[in-house]
Design a protein around this motif. Structure first.
Motif, short mmCIF file in Angstrom:
data_model
loop_
_atom_site.label_atom_id
_atom_site.label_comp_id
_atom_site.label_asym_id
_atom_site.label_seq_id
_atom_site.Cartn_x
_atom_site.Cartn_y
_atom_site.Cartn_z
N ILE A 1 0.85 -1.18 0.00
CA ILE A 1 0.00 0.00 0.00
C ILE A 1 0.89 1.24 0.00
N THR A 2 0.62 2.12 -0.94
CA THR A 2 1.43 3.33 -1.08
C THR A 2 0.95 4.42 -0.12
N LYS A 3 1.68 5.50 -0.11
CA LYS A 3 1.33 6.64 0.75
C LYS A 3 0.06 7.35 0.30
N ARG A 4 -0.51 6.95 -0.83
CA ARG A 4 -1.78 7.51 -1.29
C ARG A 4 -2.94 7.02 -0.45
N CYS A 5 -2.70 6.05 0.42
CA CYS A 5 -3.74 5.47 1.28
C CYS A 5 -4.40 6.57 2.12
N ILE A 6 -5.75 6.54 2.16
CA ILE A 6 -6.49 7.52 2.94
C ILE A 6 -7.09 6.90 4.21
N ASN A 7 -6.66 5.67 4.53
CA ASN A 7 -7.14 4.97 5.73
C ASN A 7 -8.67 4.87 5.78
N CYS A 8 -9.24 4.47 4.67
CA CYS A 8 -10.70 4.38 4.58
C CYS A 8 -11.26 3.11 5.23
N ASP A 9 -10.38 2.19 5.58
CA ASP A 9 -10.77 0.94 6.24
C ASP A 9 -11.50 -0.04 5.33
N MET A 10 -11.44 0.13 4.02
CA MET A 10 -12.12 -0.78 3.10
C MET A 10 -11.35 -2.08 2.88
N CYS A 11 -10.03 -2.02 2.84
CA CYS A 11 -9.23 -3.19 2.46
C CYS A 11 -9.07 -4.23 3.56
N GLU A 12 -8.85 -3.79 4.78
CA GLU A 12 -8.54 -4.73 5.86
C GLU A 12 -9.59 -5.84 6.02
N PRO A 13 -10.87 -5.53 6.13
CA PRO A 13 -11.84 -6.61 6.34
C PRO A 13 -12.04 -7.49 5.10
N GLU A 14 -11.61 -7.03 3.93
CA GLU A 14 -11.78 -7.80 2.70
C GLU A 14 -10.67 -8.82 2.47
N CYS A 15 -9.56 -8.70 3.17
CA CYS A 15 -8.41 -9.59 2.94
C CYS A 15 -8.68 -10.98 3.50
N PRO A 16 -8.74 -12.00 2.65
CA PRO A 16 -9.02 -13.35 3.15
C PRO A 16 -7.85 -13.98 3.90
N ASN A 17 -6.67 -13.40 3.75
CA ASN A 17 -5.48 -13.94 4.41
C ASN A 17 -5.08 -13.18 5.66
N GLN A 18 -5.86 -12.20 6.03
CA GLN A 18 -5.55 -11.36 7.18
C GLN A 18 -4.14 -10.78 7.09
N ALA A 19 -3.81 -10.33 5.87
CA ALA A 19 -2.48 -9.78 5.61
C ALA A 19 -2.41 -8.27 5.78
N ILE A 20 -3.55 -7.63 5.96
CA ILE A 20 -3.59 -6.16 6.04
C ILE A 20 -3.84 -5.71 7.47
N ARG A 21 -2.99 -4.82 7.93
CA ARG A 21 -3.10 -4.26 9.28
C ARG A 21 -2.77 -2.78 9.23
N MET A 22 -3.28 -2.05 10.21
CA MET A 22 -2.95 -0.63 10.31
C MET A 22 -1.51 -0.49 10.77
N GLY A 23 -0.73 0.29 10.04
CA GLY A 23 0.65 0.57 10.41
C GLY A 23 0.72 1.84 11.23
N ASP A 24 1.88 2.44 11.29
CA ASP A 24 2.05 3.68 12.06
C ASP A 24 1.22 4.83 11.48
N GLU A 25 1.16 4.91 10.15
CA GLU A 25 0.43 6.01 9.51
C GLU A 25 -0.66 5.54 8.55
N ILE A 26 -0.39 4.46 7.83
CA ILE A 26 -1.34 3.93 6.85
C ILE A 26 -1.41 2.42 6.99
N TYR A 27 -2.35 1.83 6.28
CA TYR A 27 -2.45 0.38 6.28
C TYR A 27 -1.22 -0.22 5.61
N GLU A 28 -0.86 -1.42 6.05
CA GLU A 28 0.30 -2.13 5.50
C GLU A 28 -0.11 -3.56 5.19
N ILE A 29 0.58 -4.15 4.22
CA ILE A 29 0.33 -5.53 3.84
C ILE A 29 1.52 -6.39 4.23
#
Length: 86
Positions: A5-33
């Motif tokens: 996830i690039t710095k263009r992320c607006i932290n909209c929370d759309m991606c995290e619950p959609e990941c079937p592998n639970q690979a997405i988490r909130m980082g220090d500033e933006i979501y990370e994979i």
């Protein structure tokens, strides 16, 4: 290859619950994979769901630091699926 996830992320929370592998988490500033859990949805869907639901174009991209073939992504999916079921 895994996605990132690039710095263009607006932290909209759309991606995290959609990941079937639970690979997405909130980082220090933006979501990370987590590249070790990301299979680009191989084994689950035809395309990465995080990219599909992201409202900002060019925010979730292929990670050149974690190049993997579709076969490698499939193997990662199989190993994770098996270990998660134990």
């Amino acid at each position: 290859m895994a996605l990132f996830i690039t710095k263009r992320c607006i932290n909209c929370d759309m991606c995290e619950p959609e990941c079937p592998n639970q690979a997405i988490r909130m980082g220090d500033e933006i979501y990370e994979i987590d590249a070790y859990r990301c299979t680009e949805c191989v084994g689950h869907y035809d395309q990465p769901t995080c990219q599909k639901v992201c409202p900002i174009d060019s925010t979730i991209l292929a990670d050149p630091a974690h190049a993997e073939t579709n076969e490698q992504l499939w193997e990662k999916f199989v190993v994770m699926y098996h270990s998660d079921r134990l």
